[in-house]
Design a protein around this motif. Structure first.
Motif, PDB file in Angstrom:
ATOM      1  N   SER A 108     -31.887  26.702  48.482  1.00  0.00           N
ATOM      2  CA  SER A 108     -33.045  26.161  47.779  1.00  0.00           C
ATOM      3  C   SER A 108     -32.623  25.759  46.371  1.00  0.00           C
ATOM      4  O   SER A 108     -31.540  26.127  45.896  1.00  0.00           O
TER       5      SER A 108
ATOM      6  N   GLN B   3     -40.015  25.492  43.600  1.00  0.00           N
ATOM      7  CA  GLN B   3     -38.839  25.734  44.427  1.00  0.00           C
ATOM      8  C   GLN B   3     -38.932  24.881  45.697  1.00  0.00           C
ATOM      9  O   GLN B   3     -39.971  24.840  46.343  1.00  0.00           O
TER      10      GLN B   3
ATOM     11  N   GLU C 256     -37.216  24.574  49.342  1.00  0.00           N
ATOM     12  CA  GLU C 256     -36.307  25.208  50.300  1.00  0.00           C
ATOM     13  C   GLU C 256     -35.842  24.164  51.300  1.00  0.00           C
ATOM     14  O   GLU C 256     -36.634  23.358  51.794  1.00  0.00           O
TER      15      GLU C 256
END
Length: 493
Positions: free
Chosen positions: A63, A71, A73
Motif C-alpha cells: 500500500s 491509504q 491498498e
C-alpha cells in the motif's frame, strides 16, 4: 526477447467487466494478444465495483499513501472473465473504497456531472503503476508500463519523475484513444497528485494555467501511440490537436499510430452466441434472418428488401449525428429504414425519438447502451453509419465490416484507414468495402447515402463488396507485433 518482457498495462476500464466505450474493448483484448506473442502481461485497474466483482484470489501486495493522507491498498488476483485458451490474466486492483466504490458510471454521478475528486481518483492510478514498477510487489516488477488515455496519464509522469527523476528508469508507452477527453483540472489540485513541483510547468503538465492529465502523458511518456496511423498525423495539426498539436509535433519522432484490432472471439458472426442466426461470408442466409428478427423487435416494417441503416454510437455531435438527423428524410424517402442505439446529448436523444414517432415503421430508436443488442444490430443491418467529425480509430465500422453491414463513413482518422469507398475503380478491382465522403457537410453525406442505395439495388455488386469487407482481418496478432517491437526497442535502449 519478447518472451521475457514483463509489461504492466494501466487503464480505467476493461471489457467485459466495465465498459463505457472503445477503450475497454482495446484494454480487454490487447493483453491476450500480447500473451499470445510471448509477453508476461499484467493489468492495473481502479477498484470500481464491477472490477472488484470480477477479481478472484486477490492477495494484498502493498500500500502507499496519497498526499492528502488516504491509504491505497494494491491487491493482486486474476480476472477469469479475461482468461483465454487456458491463460489467466493477472490484475493489480486499487482497493480504495473512498475513491472508487460508487454506483453507476466510473467517471460521473447520476446527474452526469464529473465527480469533483476525479483528479485524486486517477492520480492514484498513475502513482500506483509507478509504485509497482519500483518494487511494491516483491514477486513481480514490470520492465515497461503501458498506460491508456487521460485516466492513466500520470503513470508516465510518475515514472519519469520518480525520486525527482533520479530513480531507476522504467520506460513507458502512453496510448491516446481520444485526444478530446483530456482530464483538465484546476491548479489548486496540484498538491493532491504526488508529483514534484517542477511538473507544474509548461514543460510538464501545466496547460493554460490548468492541470492537464493528457498533457502529462504526452510530455513524459517515452513513446506515444494512438489508435490509427491517420489520427497520429491529424493530431499534429490545429484542427484536431485540441491545443496540444505543438507538443505532438515536437514529439513526432516518438509518436506512432497502431491501428486497433477486433477481438475475433467476441465479434464474429459465425460463432456469435448473442445473435439469433450465425452466418459467414459464404453462407449469408442467417443475415437475412437476423434482419427480420431485428425489424420485428423494433417495430420496423417487415420488408426484407428495405435497406436498413444503423447507428450504434454515443449520441454526440462528434459522432456526426446531426448529419444523420438532417438526412433522415433521404433514407425514408428512398424506402430505407433507420435504427439507432445509443445515449448521450439530451437534444440528440430527443430529436431521434421525435423522428421515430414521425416515421413509425421506418425509424426506430433504443436509448441507452446495450452490448448484446449492438451485436444483433450489426448482424441484421445493411449499412453502419459512422459520419464522424473526428474519429481516432473507430471500432464500429470494423464491427460493421465483419458482420456484412457496409460502413458509411467520413474520411477521417481510423475511418480513413479501414474503409475503401465504392467507386468505379474499386468496384472493378474488388477492393471496395463501403462508402466514404470527405467534408463534414450535409450535401456530401446525403450523396454517400444515395450511393449506398444505388449499390444496394445492384445485388450482385452489393454482395461482392460485402464479402470483401467480411474477409478483412483487423487482427490482434498484427497489432501485438507492432507493440512488442516498440516495447523491445524501449526496454533495450
Amino acid at each position: 526477447m519478447p518472451s521475457s518482457m514483463r509489461i504492466l498495462q494501466v487503464s480505467a476500464e476493461i471489457f467485459p467487466l466495465l465498459k463505457t466505450g472503445g477503450l475497454a474493448d482495446i484494454a480487454g483484448a490487447l493483453p491476450a494478444a500480447l500473451q499470445e506473442a510471448g509477453c508476461d502481461v499484467r493489468v492495473m485497474l481502479p477498484g470500481f465495483p464491477a472490477i472488484c466483482a470480477g477479481l478472484e484470489g486477490a492477495v494484498p501486495v502493498g500500500s502507499f499513501a496519497m498526499p492528502w493522507g488516504e491509504q491505497v491498498e494494491v491487491v493482486y488476483g486474476s480476472l477469469p472473465a479475461l482468461a483465454r485458451e487456458g491463460r489467466t490474466l493477472g490484475a493489480y486492483v486499487l482497493m480504495a473504497p473512498g475513491l472508487y466504490d460508487r454506483p453507476g458510471n466510473p467517471y460521473e454521478d447520476a446527474n452526469k456531472q464529473a465527480y469533483g475528486d476525479n483528479h485524486r481518483r486517477f492520480a492514484a492510478l498513475g502513482l500506483a503503476a509507478a509504485h509497482v514498477a519500483h518494487g511494491l510487489d516483491a514477486q513481480w516488477r514490470p520492465q515497461l508500463v503501458h498506460s491508456h488515455d487521460w485516466h492513466a496519464a500520470l503513470a508516465p509522469a510518475s515514472l519519469a519523475l520518480w525520486n525527482e527523476g533520479r530513480g531507476p528508469h522504467v520506460p513507458s508507452v502512453y496510448t491516446v484513444h481520444n485526444l478530446a477527453y483530456q482530464g483538465v483540472f484546476g491548479p489548486e489540485h496540484f498538491g493532491d497528485l504526488g508529483l514534484p513541483g517542477r511538473a507544474f510547468h509548461v514543460h510538464g503538465m501545466e496547460f493554460h494555467g490548468q492541470l492537464s492529465f493528457m498533457k502529462a502523458g504526452l510530455f513524459y511518456a517515452n513513446h506515444i501511440t494512438t489508435v490509427s496511423p491517420t489520427y497520429a498525423q491529424e493530431i499534429q495539426g490545429p484542427e484536431q490537436g485540441c491545443g496540444l498539436d505543438g507538443l505532438l509535433r515536437a514529439r513526432n519522432q516518438h509518436l506512432s499510430g497502431i491501428l486497433n484490432a477486433v477481438d475475433d472471439s467476441v465479434w464474429n458472426p459465425s460463432t456469435d452466441a448473442l445473435i439469433a442466426h450465425t452466418y459467414d461470408a459464404r453462407h449469408m442466409t442467417g443475415k437475412a434472418q437476423n434482419k427480420a428478427v431485428l425489424q420485428a423487435e423494433m417495430g420496423l416494417a417487415l420488408e426484407p428488401d428495405a435497406a436498413l441503416f444503423a447507428v450504434v454510437s454515443r449520441l454526440t455531435e462528434q459522432k456526426g449525428l446531426p448529419l444523420v438527423l438532417a438526412a433522415v428524410d433521404e433514407i425514408v424517402a428512398r424506402g430505407g429504414q433507420l435504427l439507432v442505439l445509443g445515449s448521450g446529448e439530451t437534444g440528440l436523444e430527443q430529436a431521434f425519438v421525435a423522428q421515430s414517432k414521425a416515421h413509425a415503421g421506418r425509424v426506430a430508436v433504443k436509448l441507452g447502451y446495450d452490448e448484446t443488442f449492438a451485436h444483433r444490430i450489426f448482424a441484421g443491418s445493411d449499412v453502419t453509419l459512422v459520419p464522424s467529425r473526428f474519429e481516432p480509430c473507430g471500432l464500429t465500422q470494423m464491427y460493421g465490416l465483419k458482420y456484412g453491414s457496409l460502413p458509411l463513413v467520413r474520411r477521417v482518422g481510423g475511418l480513413a484507414d479501414t474503409v475503401v469507398d465504392s467507386d468505379l475503380e474499386t468496384l472493378e478491382d474488388r477492393t471496395a468495402t463501403g462508402f466514404v465522403f470527405d467534408d463534414f457537410d450535409e450535401t456530401q453525406y446525403r450523396r454517400a447515402v444515395r450511393r449506398a442505395f444505388a449499390l444496394y439495388h445492384r445485388k450482385a455488386e452489393w454482395n461482392r463488396v460485402r464479402q470483401t469487407g467480411m474477409k478483412l482481418a483487423f487482427d490482434w496478432t498484427t497489432a501485438a507485433g507492432h507493440y512488442t517491437a516498440l516495447y523491445q526497442q524501449l526496454i533495450h535502449v
